[in-house]
Motif scaffolding. Structure first.
Motif, PDB file in Angstrom:
ATOM      1  N   ALA A 137      18.624   8.133  -9.359  1.00 33.23           N
ATOM      2  CA  ALA A 137      18.515   6.888  -8.592  1.00 33.23           C
ATOM      3  C   ALA A 137      19.720   6.718  -7.668  1.00 33.23           C
ATOM      4  O   ALA A 137      19.571   6.278  -6.513  1.00 33.23           O
ATOM      5  N   GLY A 138      20.922   7.050  -8.158  1.00 34.34           N
ATOM      6  CA  GLY A 138      22.102   6.981  -7.306  1.00 34.34           C
ATOM      7  C   GLY A 138      22.008   7.923  -6.125  1.00 34.34           C
ATOM      8  O   GLY A 138      22.448   7.588  -5.009  1.00 34.34           O
ATOM      9  N   THR A 139      21.421   9.097  -6.329  1.00 39.18           N
ATOM     10  CA  THR A 139      21.220  10.038  -5.224  1.00 39.18           C
ATOM     11  C   THR A 139      20.295   9.454  -4.163  1.00 39.18           C
ATOM     12  O   THR A 139      20.587   9.505  -2.959  1.00 39.18           O
ATOM     13  N   SER A 140      19.187   8.876  -4.595  1.00 37.76           N
ATOM     14  CA  SER A 140      18.216   8.315  -3.655  1.00 37.76           C
ATOM     15  C   SER A 140      18.786   7.101  -2.919  1.00 37.76           C
ATOM     16  O   SER A 140      18.638   6.970  -1.697  1.00 37.76           O
ATOM     17  N   VAL A 141      19.426   6.209  -3.663  1.00 39.47           N
ATOM     18  CA  VAL A 141      19.964   4.983  -3.059  1.00 39.47           C
ATOM     19  C   VAL A 141      21.068   5.315  -2.065  1.00 39.47           C
ATOM     20  O   VAL A 141      21.108   4.774  -0.944  1.00 39.47           O
ATOM     21  N   SER A 142      21.988   6.195  -2.444  1.00 40.16           N
ATOM     22  CA  SER A 142      23.082   6.541  -1.531  1.00 40.16           C
ATOM     23  C   SER A 142      22.576   7.263  -0.298  1.00 40.16           C
ATOM     24  O   SER A 142      23.123   7.097   0.798  1.00 40.16           O
ATOM     25  N   LEU A 144      19.818   6.743   1.320  1.00 42.84           N
ATOM     26  CA  LEU A 144      19.233   5.782   2.256  1.00 42.84           C
ATOM     27  C   LEU A 144      20.204   4.675   2.632  1.00 42.84           C
ATOM     28  O   LEU A 144      20.241   4.228   3.785  1.00 42.84           O
ATOM     29  N   LEU A 145      21.011   4.227   1.672  1.00 36.47           N
ATOM     30  CA  LEU A 145      21.844   3.061   1.901  1.00 36.47           C
ATOM     31  C   LEU A 145      23.040   3.355   2.797  1.00 36.47           C
ATOM     32  O   LEU A 145      23.412   2.520   3.639  1.00 36.47           O
ATOM     33  N   MET A 146      23.663   4.513   2.637  1.00 37.84           N
ATOM     34  CA  MET A 146      24.848   4.828   3.434  1.00 37.84           C
ATOM     35  C   MET A 146      24.538   4.885   4.927  1.00 37.84           C
ATOM     36  O   MET A 146      25.249   4.273   5.739  1.00 37.84           O
ATOM     37  N   PRO A 147      23.486   5.598   5.381  1.00 38.61           N
ATOM     38  CA  PRO A 147      23.162   5.567   6.816  1.00 38.61           C
ATOM     39  C   PRO A 147      22.770   4.170   7.303  1.00 38.61           C
ATOM     40  O   PRO A 147      23.138   3.773   8.420  1.00 38.61           O
ATOM     41  N   PHE A 293      29.107  11.890   1.686  1.00 35.32           N
ATOM     42  CA  PHE A 293      29.713  12.409   0.467  1.00 35.32           C
ATOM     43  C   PHE A 293      29.231  11.664  -0.778  1.00 35.32           C
ATOM     44  O   PHE A 293      29.254  12.216  -1.871  1.00 35.32           O
ATOM     45  N   ALA A 294      28.820  10.403  -0.632  1.00 33.15           N
ATOM     46  CA  ALA A 294      28.278   9.679  -1.783  1.00 33.15           C
ATOM     47  C   ALA A 294      26.992  10.352  -2.269  1.00 33.15           C
ATOM     48  O   ALA A 294      26.823  10.610  -3.480  1.00 33.15           O
ATOM     49  N   PHE A 295      26.096  10.653  -1.335  1.00 36.02           N
ATOM     50  CA  PHE A 295      24.867  11.357  -1.695  1.00 36.02           C
ATOM     51  C   PHE A 295      25.166  12.750  -2.228  1.00 36.02           C
ATOM     52  O   PHE A 295      24.588  13.186  -3.235  1.00 36.02           O
TER      53      PHE A 295
END
Length: 391
Positions: A137-142, A144-147, A293-295
């Motif tokens: 979930a952290g991979t998916s959220v980061s 989409l959310l970071m861009p 880098f978060a993703f």
């Protein structure tokens, strides 16, 4: 709060939750596709994005850095599509196997000690599944959310709409328009949900089988200690051992069924994860300006955990089989057996000592395979880095 925690640690809760998000049902005597529209919408969205990734790789085939990043996303999409296709085809057999592993602990004759073994292994499995789900979930959220945050921050500071994306694709439409960009983000929600739920559901289901087989092996050891600790007579001992060997033969059959059901999925993991791990490493040693880098951090943890699930999971099943065979040899009171009974025990004892290996067609899952994957990924990375230096 305690009731919520108990519900989250229930048997197969994480797997049923993630599969339900994709419109699938993991229940006996029910149709696999509970919501065909949801499942096929995610599959079509992921297939469309995969085509755009392939187009981007063809357009930028001379740039190793961009191609390696696009390849990372493309390989993960291919992995999710293949794993879910295999899962849907084999779901009835998986559900039947789940029921067979749960049956000894749901039987009326199961005692408190056996139930504690099952509960302990189930809690460990669900805790691991919850952690793995949070990583996905952290991979998916980061991703989409970071861009989105960067785009909104740039618009707030300058008043200009300049879309930022960490996804290397060649889209057939113009995302510089705000409305089109938002629609593209909605499409990415389907893709990322499919990635998160498919990866979590299938991989943690493999882990659930490993913990369940562990519980079944330890139940046999407990039963062996309980029955033989009573120092029964020779005839009763023969009956106890006959029942024990019968249950062990059934457990070996379940292990064989487990290997057959997950053989295709494990083969897909092994073949694709070498290139996937290579692409992840390339993002660290060949960075560019727009690096998320978060993703990348979350995704690196997900890929490493995938390796551990399939590699160390197979090692755990093999280890439990060896432990049962060793305890069987140590606890059987050979001095109470007649020569005829000792000769009869040779064949089942030899079968119990046979090493249990989980294979994936061309591979045997375990720690040596993990070493091979790391070495292969390192070789791919060296090749790409050499090509980059030559260009």
């Amino acid at each position: 709060m305690s009731k919520l925690l108990e519900a989250c640690l229930a048997d197969l809760w994480t797997q049923r939750f993630t599969f339900a998000r994709m419109g699938l049902e993991l229940q006996p005597d029910r149709q696999v596709l509970r919501s065909s529209l949801t499942y096929y919408a995610m599959v079509l969205a992921t297939s469309f994005e995969l085509c755009t990734v392939c187009a981007f790789i063809v357009l930028h085939r001379s740039d190793i850095v961009l191609c390696s990043e696009a390849l990372m996303h493309g390989i993960q999409m291919i992995s999710s599509l293949l794993k879910m296709t295999i899962f849907v085809c084999k779901c009835p057999e998986l559900v039947s196997l789940i029921g067979a592993l749960q049956a000894p602990f749901r039987h009326s004759n199961a005692n408190a000690a056996e139930l504690r073994i099952w509960q302990l292994q189930n809690r460990r499995g669900q805790l691991f599944s919850a952690i793995y789900f949070l990583l996905c979930a952290g991979t998916s959220v980061s991703f989409l959310l970071m861009p989105l945050s960067s785009t909104a921050l740039h618009y707030y500071r300058t008043g200009q709409f300049v879309p930022v994306s960490s996804f290397r694709v060649a889209l057939p439409y113009d995302v510089t328009q705000p409305a089109i960009y938002l629609l593209d983000c909605c499409l990415m929600v389907l893709v990322l949900t499919f990635f998160c739920c498919s990866t979590t559901g299938v991989d943690t289901l493999y882990g659930w089988f490993v913990f369940s087989l562990t519980a079944n092996y330890r139940r046999l050891v407990l039963q062996l200690q309980r029955d033989l600790g009573q120092a029964p007579a020779s005839r009763e001992l023969e009956r106890y051992l006959a029942e024990l060997f019968r249950q062990h033969a059934q457990l070996l059959e379940l292990v064989a069924r487990f290997e057959v059901v997950f053989r295709d999925i494990a083969c897909v993991e092994v073949l694709l994860i070498c290139v996937l791990y290579c692409s992840v490493i390339c993002q660290y040693i060949m960075p560019h300006t727009n690096q998320n880098f978060a993703f990348l951090g979350f995704f690196s943890l997900v890929v490493s955990t995938q390796l551990c699930i399939y590699g160390f999971g197979a090692e755990q099943v093999r280890h439990e089989g060896e432990q049962f065979a060793q305890r069987l040899y140590q606890l059987v009171p050979w001095h109470q057996l007649t020569p005829r009974q000792r000769r009869l025990l040779l064949l089942p004892l030899q079968r119990a000592q046979k090493e249990t290996q989980l294979g994936a067609y061309f591979f045997v899952l375990g720690r040596p395979l993990l070493v091979w994957i790391f070495r292969t990924a390192g070789s791919f990375t060296t090749l790409l880095n050499t090509l980059r230096a030559q260009n």
